[in-house]
Write an enzyme that holds these catalytic residues in place. Structure first.
Site, mmCIF file in Angstrom:
data_model
loop_
_atom_site.group_PDB
_atom_site.id
_atom_site.type_symbol
_atom_site.label_atom_id
_atom_site.label_comp_id
_atom_site.label_asym_id
_atom_site.label_seq_id
_atom_site.Cartn_x
_atom_site.Cartn_y
_atom_site.Cartn_z
ATOM 1 N N LEU A 1 5.088 -2.412 1.858
ATOM 2 C CA LEU A 1 4.229 -2.745 2.991
ATOM 3 C C LEU A 1 4.459 -1.834 4.195
ATOM 4 C CD1 LEU A 1 4.204 -6.649 2.915
ATOM 5 C CD2 LEU A 1 2.311 -5.091 2.393
ATOM 6 N N GLU A 2 5.625 -1.229 4.278
ATOM 7 C CA GLU A 2 5.924 -0.332 5.405
ATOM 8 C C GLU A 2 5.439 1.095 5.170
ATOM 9 O OE1 GLU A 2 7.847 -3.911 5.691
ATOM 10 O OE2 GLU A 2 8.414 -2.501 4.118
ATOM 11 N N THR B 1 5.804 -15.360 -7.730
ATOM 12 C CA THR B 1 4.964 -15.858 -6.640
ATOM 13 C C THR B 1 3.785 -14.919 -6.380
ATOM 14 O OG1 THR B 1 6.111 -14.668 -4.863
ATOM 15 C CG2 THR B 1 7.058 -16.792 -5.557
ATOM 16 N N HIS C 1 3.342 -13.260 -3.791
ATOM 17 C CA HIS C 1 3.750 -12.164 -2.909
ATOM 18 C C HIS C 1 3.382 -10.819 -3.522
ATOM 19 C CE1 HIS C 1 5.985 -10.175 0.240
ATOM 20 N NE2 HIS C 1 6.726 -9.539 -0.656
ATOM 21 N N ASN D 1 -1.523 8.252 -3.638
ATOM 22 C CA ASN D 1 -0.913 6.932 -3.779
ATOM 23 C C ASN D 1 -0.157 6.842 -5.097
ATOM 24 O OD1 ASN D 1 -0.218 4.258 -3.972
ATOM 25 N ND2 ASN D 1 -2.246 3.465 -3.507
ATOM 26 N N ARG E 1 6.228 4.864 -16.216
ATOM 27 C CA ARG E 1 5.313 5.493 -15.268
ATOM 28 C C ARG E 1 6.028 6.400 -14.271
ATOM 29 N NH1 ARG E 1 3.239 1.317 -17.495
ATOM 30 N NH2 ARG E 1 0.988 0.992 -17.664
#
Length: 179
Positions: A60-61, A89, A91, A115, A129
């Site tokens: 996320l950062e 979860t 998340h 990306n 990967r």
């Protein structure tokens, strides 16, 4: 099965002027991140690009770190690297969607971003990967950034002080300029 398919891979672009890439990586899964970075560095070096690597705590950062560098530094492109493995979860869905969305929005605003954030079901998928000798998604992300840089250099308008520039919202710092 994805592992048995073959894919077309474009040749690495060549550049007459130097290229600076920033690799932003989340080393949450350190061994996987290290392989992603190794693949990205090898691809960048094959194109003669200068590379800098920074680490951030999580996926996320990554978009925020790239945004800071894009606004305040002189990189030609960015490589986002990390790994998100599905857990128990929701998340996982939040991190996958929001990190991808952040990168896409910056790309649409002109940042050249490859990306390479893996979004996988399990560690084995991530290992395959990330491995530079297997699927090499780190190298693929660097190649994507390099191709975008090449496109920008081919089709980008020359930066000059001649011509009309309307006053209004200043894209560089978000401030409003009054004529």
């Amino acid at each position: 099965m994805a592992g048995s398919e073959t894919h077309y891979i474009m040749d690495t672009p060549s550049f007459s002027d130097p290229v600076k890439l920033l690799i932003v990586v989340s080393p949450y899964y350190k061994d996987i991140a290290d392989n992603l970075v190794a693949g990205a560095k090898a691809e960048a070096e094959a194109a003669g690009a200068e590379v800098e690597v920074i680490e951030v705590p999580g996926a996320l950062e990554i978009p925020s770190a790239i945004r800071i560098a894009h606004r305040q530094a002189n990189f030609d492109g960015y490589v986002a690297l990390g790994c998100i493995i599905r857990g128990e979860t929701t998340h996982y869905d939040t991190v996958c969607n929001d990190s991808s969305r952040g990168l896409m929005l910056m790309g649409l605003q002109g940042a050249n971003i490859g990306n390479g954030i893996l979004t996988v079901e399990n560690r084995k998928q991530a290992e395959v990967r990330a491995d530079p000798k297997d699927q090499n998604k780190g190298g693929g992300a660097a190649a994507a950034a390099l191709h975008l840089i090449a496109l920008e250099r081919k089709y980008g308008a020359p930066k000059s002080g001649i011509g009309f520039k309307p006053r209004g919202l200043d894209d560089d710092d978000g401030s409003f300029q009054i004529a």
